[in-house]
Motif scaffolding. Sequence first.
Motif, PDB file in Angstrom:
ATOM      1  N   LEU A  85      60.949  48.514  40.890  1.00  0.00           N
ATOM      2  CA  LEU A  85      60.631  49.918  40.604  1.00  0.00           C
ATOM      3  C   LEU A  85      61.345  50.311  39.317  1.00  0.00           C
ATOM      4  CD1 LEU A  85      61.388  49.647  43.923  1.00  0.00           C
ATOM      5  CD2 LEU A  85      60.292  51.859  43.891  1.00  0.00           C
ATOM      6  N   LYS A  86      60.667  51.094  38.468  1.00  0.00           N
ATOM      7  CA  LYS A  86      61.298  51.576  37.241  1.00  0.00           C
ATOM      8  C   LYS A  86      62.230  52.718  37.623  1.00  0.00           C
ATOM      9  CE  LYS A  86      61.141  51.585  32.654  1.00  0.00           C
ATOM     10  NZ  LYS A  86      59.958  51.267  31.902  1.00  0.00           N
ATOM     11  N   THR A  87      63.502  52.621  37.216  1.00  0.00           N
ATOM     12  CA  THR A  87      64.510  53.583  37.696  1.00  0.00           C
ATOM     13  C   THR A  87      64.263  55.013  37.228  1.00  0.00           C
ATOM     14  OG1 THR A  87      66.102  51.800  37.415  1.00  0.00           O
ATOM     15  CG2 THR A  87      67.000  53.991  37.867  1.00  0.00           C
ATOM     16  N   THR A  88      64.164  55.915  38.195  1.00  0.00           N
ATOM     17  CA  THR A  88      64.249  57.366  37.956  1.00  0.00           C
ATOM     18  C   THR A  88      64.950  57.927  39.199  1.00  0.00           C
ATOM     19  OG1 THR A  88      62.170  57.844  39.112  1.00  0.00           O
ATOM     20  CG2 THR A  88      62.000  57.503  36.730  1.00  0.00           C
ATOM     21  N   LYS A  89      65.270  59.216  39.171  1.00  0.00           N
ATOM     22  CA  LYS A  89      65.918  59.785  40.367  1.00  0.00           C
ATOM     23  C   LYS A  89      65.017  59.590  41.585  1.00  0.00           C
ATOM     24  CE  LYS A  89      68.819  63.108  38.111  1.00  0.00           C
ATOM     25  NZ  LYS A  89      68.845  64.380  37.437  1.00  0.00           N
ATOM     26  N   ARG A  90      63.730  59.828  41.400  1.00  0.00           N
ATOM     27  CA  ARG A  90      62.764  59.725  42.505  1.00  0.00           C
ATOM     28  C   ARG A  90      62.633  58.300  43.027  1.00  0.00           C
ATOM     29  NH1 ARG A  90      59.788  64.645  41.782  1.00  0.00           N
ATOM     30  NH2 ARG A  90      60.464  65.458  43.781  1.00  0.00           N
ATOM     31  N   THR A  91      62.507  57.334  42.102  1.00  0.00           N
ATOM     32  CA  THR A  91      62.296  55.951  42.571  1.00  0.00           C
ATOM     33  C   THR A  91      63.560  55.409  43.232  1.00  0.00           C
ATOM     34  OG1 THR A  91      62.808  55.034  40.398  1.00  0.00           O
ATOM     35  CG2 THR A  91      60.481  55.423  40.893  1.00  0.00           C
ATOM     36  N   ARG A  92      64.735  55.947  42.858  1.00  0.00           N
ATOM     37  CA  ARG A  92      65.968  55.552  43.563  1.00  0.00           C
ATOM     38  C   ARG A  92      65.859  55.948  45.036  1.00  0.00           C
ATOM     39  NH1 ARG A  92      70.800  54.279  40.901  1.00  0.00           N
ATOM     40  NH2 ARG A  92      70.652  54.415  38.658  1.00  0.00           N
ATOM     41  N   LEU A  93      65.360  57.168  45.279  1.00  0.00           N
ATOM     42  CA  LEU A  93      65.199  57.639  46.659  1.00  0.00           C
ATOM     43  C   LEU A  93      64.183  56.788  47.399  1.00  0.00           C
ATOM     44  CD1 LEU A  93      65.026  61.505  46.173  1.00  0.00           C
ATOM     45  CD2 LEU A  93      66.616  60.291  47.647  1.00  0.00           C
ATOM     46  N   ILE A  94      63.074  56.519  46.703  1.00  0.00           N
ATOM     47  CA  ILE A  94      61.998  55.751  47.343  1.00  0.00           C
ATOM     48  C   ILE A  94      62.491  54.347  47.691  1.00  0.00           C
ATOM     49  CG2 ILE A  94      59.731  54.696  46.888  1.00  0.00           C
ATOM     50  CD1 ILE A  94      59.089  57.296  45.308  1.00  0.00           C
ATOM     51  N   ALA A  95      63.163  53.701  46.732  1.00  0.00           N
ATOM     52  CA  ALA A  95      63.654  52.329  46.979  1.00  0.00           C
ATOM     53  C   ALA A  95      64.622  52.308  48.154  1.00  0.00           C
ATOM     54  CB  ALA A  95      64.319  51.785  45.719  1.00  0.00           C
TER      55      ALA A  95
END
Length: 310
Positions: A85-95
């Motif tokens: 996943l490409k790191t963003t605040k949102r993708t951190r949560l999703i991961a």
Amino acid sequence: MNKVSNCWIFGESAAALPDLVSGALELAESVDAVIVGDKTEAAKALQAGCGKVYLIAEQGDTILEDYCATIQALIAREKPRLFILKTTKRTRLIAGRLAAAARTSVITDITNLSTDGKTITGEHMVYGGSAHRLEKCGDGLCLALVGEGIFTGPPAPAVSAGEIIEIAFIEPPRKAKLLERKPIAGEAVNLAVAKKVVGIGRGIQKKEDVALAQALAQALGAEIACTRPIAEGENWLARERYIGVSGAMLKPDYYFAIGISGQIQHMVGVNNAKTIISINSDKNAPIFKLSDYGLVADLYSALPKLMEKL
Ligand SMILES: Cc1cc2nc3c(=O)[nH]c(=O)nc-3n(C[C@H](O)[C@H](O)[C@H](O)COP(=O)(O)OP(=O)(O)OC[C@H]3O[C@@H](n4cnc5c(N)ncnc54)[C@H](O)[C@@H]3O)c2cc1C
């Protein structure tokens, strides 16, 4: 090179896909994307080089995290080996949520991702950049968060026989209610791809003097950046512009360090610069040990002279 069988990729926007695909193809035989959006977005993923696109149609005001239940079910069914996943605040949560559901962990803040075909190894910095930790994922799902500027290979060719597979949305057990949307206050700057960067530090005495470095950056066609205290203490530049272990990681051809002492937490962000040129009034400043060219000078007299020459 040994590769794992397959890798999925996910980004908050289609713009994240090309470098994710090119990096993932170095690690996996096939690369597929999970897209939340419409067929136009899915087509962009095929164009970027994905073999398959799992398309989850956008559900009105549903926030991105609420697509996790759908992605979780897809993972359980298709069993990807690697999911980047490409790191963003949102993708951190999703991961994090996907990892908890799959009873695995996430390798975050990756500076290098590699595989021998069996084990996947993620490298990242710890202790404020003074050490590197290797995290190995032996089997099962490996989730990895990769930021800007890590995958820098050439774009992958489009896959002409690629397919789009539509996936039914699964309602999450608890859904977030969207109350309001506000634009993010900040600057859209991508320092990771800048070829020339002028960085300023606490050697700059007051806010108005930032203009001196800005003029230099403009004359050189460079991006302006800074150390953390300039962005977080003084607030003279946007947070997006500070470099280092907790900021942006750069790979420019030229980094000009103006009034920067050269602390490790800053310098890990410019380790991969091809050439570092620094100006500092203290001949013992640590930055000089890490510079290709160093000028022991007061920046207030050196910068105007440099501008004259330029
Ligand atoms: C957990 C942690 C994470 C951190 N993460 C980051 C990070 O990601 N990025 C980051 O940048 N920092 C980070 N820091 C802060 C970092 O440790 C340093 O404090 C910071 O980088 C120092 O910034 P500086 O070089 O601007 O200031 P200083 O260290 O104060 O250096 C200023 C320099 O300017 C020179 N100078 C002064 N006047 C002049 C003049 N007139 N002309 C020329 N030179 C002059 C001085 O000789 C000095 O070398 C972190 C710290 C911690 C504890």
